[in-house]
Design a protein around this motif. Structure first.
Motif, short mmCIF file in Angstrom:
data_model
loop_
_atom_site.label_atom_id
_atom_site.label_comp_id
_atom_site.label_asym_id
_atom_site.label_seq_id
_atom_site.Cartn_x
_atom_site.Cartn_y
_atom_site.Cartn_z
N PHE A 105 -20.28 -5.20 13.27
CA PHE A 105 -19.72 -6.17 14.21
C PHE A 105 -18.28 -6.54 13.85
O PHE A 105 -17.99 -6.93 12.72
N ASN A 106 -17.39 -6.40 14.84
CA ASN A 106 -16.01 -6.89 14.77
C ASN A 106 -15.30 -6.46 13.48
O ASN A 106 -14.63 -7.26 12.80
N LEU A 107 -15.44 -5.20 13.12
CA LEU A 107 -14.83 -4.69 11.89
C LEU A 107 -13.34 -4.44 12.11
O LEU A 107 -12.94 -3.66 12.99
N ARG A 108 -12.52 -5.11 11.32
CA ARG A 108 -11.06 -4.94 11.38
C ARG A 108 -10.51 -4.86 9.96
O ARG A 108 -11.08 -5.41 9.02
N LEU A 109 -9.36 -4.20 9.84
CA LEU A 109 -8.71 -4.08 8.55
C LEU A 109 -7.21 -4.20 8.75
O LEU A 109 -6.65 -3.58 9.66
N ALA A 110 -6.56 -4.99 7.91
CA ALA A 110 -5.10 -5.11 7.96
C ALA A 110 -4.55 -4.88 6.56
O ALA A 110 -5.10 -5.39 5.56
N PHE A 131 -10.66 11.42 10.67
CA PHE A 131 -11.64 10.43 10.23
C PHE A 131 -12.81 11.19 9.61
O PHE A 131 -13.46 12.00 10.29
N GLN A 132 -13.06 10.95 8.32
CA GLN A 132 -14.08 11.72 7.60
C GLN A 132 -15.11 10.78 7.01
O GLN A 132 -14.76 9.73 6.44
N PHE A 167 0.85 -1.19 0.00
CA PHE A 167 0.00 0.00 0.00
C PHE A 167 0.88 1.24 0.00
O PHE A 167 1.81 1.36 0.81
N THR A 168 0.58 2.19 -0.87
CA THR A 168 1.40 3.41 -0.99
C THR A 168 0.57 4.69 -0.86
O THR A 168 1.10 5.79 -1.02
N GLY A 169 -0.70 4.56 -0.60
CA GLY A 169 -1.56 5.73 -0.54
C GLY A 169 -1.30 6.62 0.68
O GLY A 169 -0.70 6.20 1.66
N GLU A 170 -1.79 7.85 0.60
CA GLU A 170 -1.66 8.79 1.71
C GLU A 170 -2.90 8.81 2.59
O GLU A 170 -2.93 9.46 3.63
N LYS A 171 -3.95 8.13 2.15
CA LYS A 171 -5.16 8.01 2.95
C LYS A 171 -5.78 6.65 2.72
O LYS A 171 -5.52 5.99 1.71
N ILE A 172 -6.61 6.21 3.66
CA ILE A 172 -7.28 4.91 3.58
C ILE A 172 -8.77 5.17 3.39
O ILE A 172 -9.38 5.90 4.19
N GLU A 173 -9.35 4.56 2.37
CA GLU A 173 -10.76 4.79 2.07
C GLU A 173 -11.53 3.48 2.10
O GLU A 173 -11.13 2.49 1.49
N LEU A 174 -12.63 3.47 2.87
CA LEU A 174 -13.49 2.28 2.96
C LEU A 174 -14.89 2.63 2.47
O LEU A 174 -15.42 3.70 2.80
N THR A 175 -15.50 1.71 1.69
CA THR A 175 -16.85 1.92 1.17
C THR A 175 -17.77 0.85 1.74
O THR A 175 -17.45 -0.34 1.72
N PHE A 176 -18.92 1.29 2.26
CA PHE A 176 -19.89 0.37 2.88
C PHE A 176 -21.14 0.27 2.00
O PHE A 176 -21.34 1.09 1.07
N ASP A 177 -22.00 -0.69 2.27
CA ASP A 177 -23.18 -0.91 1.43
C ASP A 177 -24.38 -0.06 1.85
O ASP A 177 -25.47 -0.20 1.31
N ASN A 199 -21.67 6.84 2.30
CA ASN A 199 -21.30 5.47 2.68
C ASN A 199 -19.79 5.25 2.65
O ASN A 199 -19.33 4.11 2.57
N LYS A 200 -19.02 6.34 2.72
CA LYS A 200 -17.57 6.21 2.66
C LYS A 200 -16.91 6.77 3.93
O LYS A 200 -17.35 7.79 4.48
N LEU A 201 -15.88 6.06 4.36
CA LEU A 201 -15.06 6.50 5.49
C LEU A 201 -13.64 6.70 4.99
O LEU A 201 -13.04 5.78 4.40
N VAL A 202 -13.09 7.89 5.24
CA VAL A 202 -11.73 8.20 4.82
C VAL A 202 -10.89 8.46 6.06
O VAL A 202 -11.27 9.26 6.92
N ILE A 203 -9.76 7.76 6.14
CA ILE A 203 -8.82 7.94 7.25
C ILE A 203 -7.57 8.61 6.70
O ILE A 203 -6.93 8.08 5.77
N VAL A 204 -7.24 9.78 7.26
CA VAL A 204 -6.06 10.52 6.81
C VAL A 204 -5.04 10.51 7.95
O VAL A 204 -5.19 11.24 8.93
N PRO A 205 -4.00 9.66 7.85
CA PRO A 205 -3.03 9.57 8.94
C PRO A 205 -2.29 10.88 9.15
O PRO A 205 -1.96 11.58 8.19
N LYS A 206 -1.99 11.17 10.40
CA LYS A 206 -1.20 12.35 10.72
C LYS A 206 0.26 12.13 10.32
O LYS A 206 0.92 13.05 9.84
N GLN A 207 0.73 10.88 10.52
CA GLN A 207 2.12 10.57 10.21
C GLN A 207 2.19 9.76 8.92
O GLN A 207 1.25 9.03 8.57
#
Length: 501
Positions: A77-82, A38-39, A4-14, A43-51
């Motif tokens: 329920f039990n949402l995880r991402l690696a 955290f934005q 992964f090389t992106g500057e932000k993490i984007e998740l899309t839900f149904d 139906n989208k969640l965007v995570i913009v890391p500080k570091q």
């Protein structure tokens, strides 16, 4: 995802979502900075890391209850991402449980963290890998590399990922482990212990006293000074203050008195330092002299009464002619000076005297002796007298009482058996007994607690992280159905209960 090389993490839900306390609920490990954004948009969640994300590193995101559907607020329920910034996603894990040493309730939302460097300090450094416990105190840290780790837990109230021992509970294990070898039964004890170094914060001088204030409570104080005959030392209202009394009237020619202080706290921290105290003529408000006693206890087996108390001024004299026990309307028993002991340092007083009652008196619920302190029974160092006080000694009928016996099976050399009431107050303490019966107990619920006294000093010690010493273990007796309370009823003989450790 790998590489992964992106500057932000984007998740899309149904469906449309909303966030609840994302900075609290969403755990990114290794950390990407406290000010990570955290934005949410539809139906989208965007995570913009500080570091900036580190190279060849596996990141794990646990969302806990943060992501919820927008209509009913049900969490995913039990949402995880690696994901990994390298070719491999680390897949090892470690799990276990955090529990409170002196309480039965499991702690919630306790941060559990790992570290590898021997120079890591939980009070000064932030961990790379961490998570939080669930409602039962259970935890799992995932996506780890093989290697040697140590683990600790803390109640991160300050939200800075550092242990603030003044106000936060914490616990640690000293033994290293490798998650490549299945590690899923770690037990981390949580305690409250101020581990900060001892410091003098202020010295306040008055006409008759000098008070040295510290940043924390201490366990012991030793004083060396050529002027030791000029003062008496004792703790203030709390054990973070040392008071020196009497330096005015016989003060030597020098303006200040040099005192060598040797202080130690419960975690083993020490401070050897020099302080200077002196007399300063200032107006002070004279306190009233008070002595407060606990309810008097009667020991059926020994035939003695005992009461303890504390005083706010040093006691200069005791008038035992004004202290006696009224057994009934015609019988009295004197209290002698040998029956009274005073601990000046902790301003405590203890009275223990024989009181042999006839069998008829024990059987009669109306036959309650009275411990009488007449006016002026105690005189303070400022020559004011204590008030009169009568204390009824409650003696229950023997057939209204019960007993609780214990058998202990252990290889431990030193341990402490404690009997507690339902409030958790210690009623009796017995060191290193294999068999014991607690007799003449009031009808109520009790608890049994064992302290593993590793150093044999007859008290619990919280250990010391910097010296790699874990806190002494605490064990509660539990029934077959997992309860810690043991009922004792009138005329019952409970036990023997087996405690094995």
């Amino acid at each position: 995802q790998r590489n992964f090389t992106g500057e932000k993490i984007e998740l899309t839900f149904d469906e449309y979502i909303k966030l609840k306390d994302p900075s609290e609920e969403i755990m990114v490990s290794p950390t990407v900075g406290k000010e990570t954004k955290f934005q949410v948009k539809k139906n989208k969640l965007v995570i913009v890391p500080k570091q900036k994300l580190a190279e060849n590193t596996t990141y794990n995101i646990s969302f806990r209850d943060a992501v919820q559907d927008i209509n009913e607020g049900n969490p995913v329920f039990n949402l995880r991402l690696a994901f990994s910034t390298g070719d491999e996603i680390d897949s090892l894990s470690v799990s276990g449980n955090v529990y409170q040493l002196f309480k039965e309730e499991p702690p919630e939302k306790i941060t559990v963290a790992l570290y590898q460097a021997d120079t890591f300090n939980i009070f000064n450094h932030q961990p790379t890998y961490f998570t939080r416990t669930d409602k039962k105190g259970n935890f799992t840290i995932t996506n780890l590399k093989a290697g040697l780790y140590r683990i600790y837990a803390f109640d991160d109230k300050s939200k800075n990922l550092k242990v603030e021992s003044k106000s936060e509970r914490f616990g640690f294990l000293t033994k290293k482990f490798n998650p490549a070898n299945k590690v899923d039964t770690l037990k981390i004890p949580l305690m409250q212990a101020d581990a900060r170094p001892i410091k003098i914060t202020s010295i306040r001088n008055t006409t008759r006293t000098s008070s040295i204030r510290l940043n924390k409570a201490i366990d012991s104080v030793r004083v060396e000074s050529e002027y030791q005959n000029y003062f008496i030392k004792y703790f203030g209202d709390q054990q973070n203050e040392i008071v020196f009394y009497g330096i005015l009237e016989e003060q030597p020619l020098e303006d200040s008195l040099k005192i060598n202080l040797h202080l130690q706290d419960s975690t083993g921290n020490k401070l050897d330092t020099i302080a200077y105290v002196k007399s300063v003529k200032v107006k002070t408000i004279k306190e009233k002299f008070t002595i407060n006693f606990t309810p008097t206890q009667y020991d059926y087996q020994a035939g003695t009464i005992t009461t303890t108390g504390n005083f706010n001024k040093l006691i200069s004299s005791i008038n035992t002619d004004s202290i006696y026990i009224q057994i009934d309307s015609t019988h009295f028993k004197a209290v002698e000076k040998k029956n009274i002991s005073i601990d000046t340092l902790y301003h405590r007083i203890k009275l223990s005297a024989d009181l042999k009652l006839p069998k008829t008196a024990k059987d009669s619920p109306t036959s309650n002796p009275i411990l009488i302190f007449g006016k002026g029974a105690f005189v303070s160092i400022e020559q004011d007298s204590s008030k009169a006080r009568n204390e009824v000694i409650r003696i229950e009928k023997e057939d209204a009482l019960g007993s609780l016996s214990v058998d202990i099976s252990t290889k431990e050399q030193n341990y402490i058996l404690q009997l507690l009431n339902g409030k958790g107050e210690v009623l009796e303490t017995k060191p290193n007994v294999k068999k014991h019966t607690f007799s003449f107990l009031n009808a109520q619920e009790y608890k049994l607690r064992i302290i593993i006294d590793r150093n044999g000093n007859k008290k619990w010690d919280p250990g010391n992280f910097e010296k790699s010493v874990e806190p002494e273990s605490v064990i509660f007796y539990k029934t077959f159905d997992g309860k810690t309370s043991v009922p004792v009823r009138a005329n019952w003989e409970v036990g023997p209960l087996l405690i094995k450790f």
